[in-house]
Scaffold this motif. Sequence first.
Motif, PDB file in Angstrom:
ATOM      1  N   LEU A  96      49.965 -17.550 -17.820  1.00 36.65           N
ATOM      2  CA  LEU A  96      49.509 -17.048 -16.519  1.00 36.65           C
ATOM      3  C   LEU A  96      49.947 -15.607 -16.284  1.00 36.65           C
ATOM      4  O   LEU A  96      49.098 -14.745 -15.981  1.00 36.65           O
ATOM      5  CB  LEU A  96      50.020 -17.965 -15.404  1.00 36.65           C
ATOM      6  CG  LEU A  96      49.686 -17.516 -13.975  1.00 36.65           C
ATOM      7  CD1 LEU A  96      48.177 -17.484 -13.755  1.00 36.65           C
ATOM      8  CD2 LEU A  96      50.367 -18.428 -12.954  1.00 36.65           C
ATOM      9  N   ASN A 136      47.391 -12.047 -16.261  1.00 38.03           N
ATOM     10  CA  ASN A 136      47.385 -11.107 -15.152  1.00 38.03           C
ATOM     11  C   ASN A 136      48.072  -9.785 -15.490  1.00 38.03           C
ATOM     12  O   ASN A 136      47.948  -8.823 -14.719  1.00 38.03           O
ATOM     13  CB  ASN A 136      48.072 -11.731 -13.932  1.00 38.03           C
ATOM     14  CG  ASN A 136      47.294 -12.909 -13.375  1.00 38.03           C
ATOM     15  OD1 ASN A 136      46.064 -12.952 -13.447  1.00 38.03           O
ATOM     16  ND2 ASN A 136      48.007 -13.883 -12.825  1.00 38.03           N
ATOM     17  N   TYR A 170      38.373 -16.612 -17.690  1.00 33.48           N
ATOM     18  CA  TYR A 170      39.370 -16.839 -16.640  1.00 33.48           C
ATOM     19  C   TYR A 170      39.058 -15.998 -15.403  1.00 33.48           C
ATOM     20  O   TYR A 170      39.146 -16.484 -14.262  1.00 33.48           O
ATOM     21  CB  TYR A 170      40.758 -16.516 -17.192  1.00 33.48           C
ATOM     22  CG  TYR A 170      41.881 -16.557 -16.184  1.00 33.48           C
ATOM     23  CD1 TYR A 170      42.391 -17.764 -15.721  1.00 33.48           C
ATOM     24  CD2 TYR A 170      42.436 -15.370 -15.705  1.00 33.48           C
ATOM     25  CE1 TYR A 170      43.428 -17.794 -14.807  1.00 33.48           C
ATOM     26  CE2 TYR A 170      43.471 -15.391 -14.797  1.00 33.48           C
ATOM     27  CZ  TYR A 170      43.972 -16.597 -14.346  1.00 33.48           C
ATOM     28  OH  TYR A 170      44.995 -16.611 -13.437  1.00 33.48           O
ATOM     29  N   HIS A 171      38.690 -14.757 -15.604  1.00 35.03           N
ATOM     30  CA  HIS A 171      38.393 -13.884 -14.472  1.00 35.03           C
ATOM     31  C   HIS A 171      36.996 -14.124 -13.893  1.00 35.03           C
ATOM     32  O   HIS A 171      36.718 -13.662 -12.782  1.00 35.03           O
ATOM     33  CB  HIS A 171      38.525 -12.420 -14.888  1.00 35.03           C
ATOM     34  CG  HIS A 171      39.961 -11.990 -15.088  1.00 35.03           C
ATOM     35  ND1 HIS A 171      40.884 -11.929 -14.064  1.00 35.03           N
ATOM     36  CD2 HIS A 171      40.624 -11.611 -16.224  1.00 35.03           C
ATOM     37  CE1 HIS A 171      42.051 -11.524 -14.535  1.00 35.03           C
ATOM     38  NE2 HIS A 171      41.919 -11.323 -15.852  1.00 35.03           N
ATOM     39  N   SER A 198      42.981 -17.140 -10.491  1.00 36.09           N
ATOM     40  CA  SER A 198      44.414 -16.852 -10.480  1.00 36.09           C
ATOM     41  C   SER A 198      45.118 -17.551  -9.318  1.00 36.09           C
ATOM     42  O   SER A 198      46.228 -18.084  -9.476  1.00 36.09           O
ATOM     43  CB  SER A 198      44.641 -15.337 -10.390  1.00 36.09           C
ATOM     44  OG  SER A 198      46.010 -15.039 -10.355  1.00 36.09           O
ATOM     45  N   THR A 224      45.216 -21.354 -10.092  1.00 37.76           N
ATOM     46  CA  THR A 224      46.179 -21.633 -11.166  1.00 37.76           C
ATOM     47  C   THR A 224      47.613 -21.500 -10.673  1.00 37.76           C
ATOM     48  O   THR A 224      48.489 -22.298 -11.050  1.00 37.76           O
ATOM     49  CB  THR A 224      45.940 -20.678 -12.339  1.00 37.76           C
ATOM     50  OG1 THR A 224      44.575 -20.771 -12.755  1.00 37.76           O
ATOM     51  CG2 THR A 224      46.829 -21.029 -13.510  1.00 37.76           C
ATOM     52  N   ASP A 259      54.750 -13.622 -12.398  1.00 41.86           N
ATOM     53  CA  ASP A 259      53.380 -13.339 -11.966  1.00 41.86           C
ATOM     54  C   ASP A 259      53.360 -12.680 -10.583  1.00 41.86           C
ATOM     55  O   ASP A 259      52.525 -11.820 -10.317  1.00 41.86           O
ATOM     56  CB  ASP A 259      52.579 -14.644 -11.946  1.00 41.86           C
ATOM     57  CG  ASP A 259      51.102 -14.402 -11.720  1.00 41.86           C
ATOM     58  OD1 ASP A 259      50.461 -13.750 -12.567  1.00 41.86           O
ATOM     59  OD2 ASP A 259      50.584 -14.853 -10.675  1.00 41.86           O
TER      60      ASP A 259
END
Length: 211
Positions: A72, A76, A105-106, A112, A115, A144
Motif C-alpha cells: 500500500l 502511493n 489500482y488507480h 486508496s 484499501t 502511507d
Amino acid sequence: MASIPLLRLSLPLHHRQHSGPTALLLPRPLKQTLKSPPCLRHAPRKTTTTTKCTYTPTPATDRLISAAAYFLPLFNGLQYGRFLFAQYPIVAAPFQPLFPLLSLYHSVPSASFVTFFGLYLGVVKNPNLSRYVRFNALQALVLDVLLVLPVLVQRIFTPGRSGIALKLTAWAYSGLFMFVVACFVYGLVSSVLGKTPYLPLVAEAAGRQLD
C-alpha cells in the motif's frame, strides 16, 4: 603377744598391698579427656536450573498478510519517483512489472481510501489476528499517512515549475521515494522471513497504538 605376728602373716596378700603406705603411690586410672570431634557441617549443594527457550516460528499466513500490507505505501509512493524515472530510466526497470497493477489500482475510484480503511478495520482492529500481523499492517498505514503530507505541502505553497523551487521539489521527491522503497524492501523481506521490522519514524507510533 606371740599371736600378733601370726595374725599379721595371716592377712591376705592383696589386703596388705593396699593397706600399706605404698598404696598411696599407685597411679590412679586416667579419665577419658578426649572429646569427640565436632560434627562436620556439609555446605548446601548449589542447584543449577536450566531454562530452555522455545522458538515458535511465525505462521505462513501471518507472514503473507504482513508482506502484502507494505504494498500500500509503495503504490502511493511511486509517484514521488517520477523525477528519478525521467532522469534515470534504469531506476524504473525493477518496477515495470508493477505498473499494470498500479494503473489498475488507480483506475478504481477511491481505491486508496477503501484499501486504507479495509486494512485498518480488517487487520489492525481484528483481535483474532496476532500482534505480529497487526503491528506490520499498522506500520504500513502510518507510512502511507506520512506520504500524504508532501502532497498537502505542495498544494498549499505551490512551488514554481522552474528554477530553484523545481530543483528543491525534485530532491525532496527523490529522497522520499528512496525512503519509501527502502522501507518497502525492509518490511517485505523481514515479513517473509518471519522477523519483525522496525521502520524509522513509524515503528514507535505503531507500537503506541497497539499497546
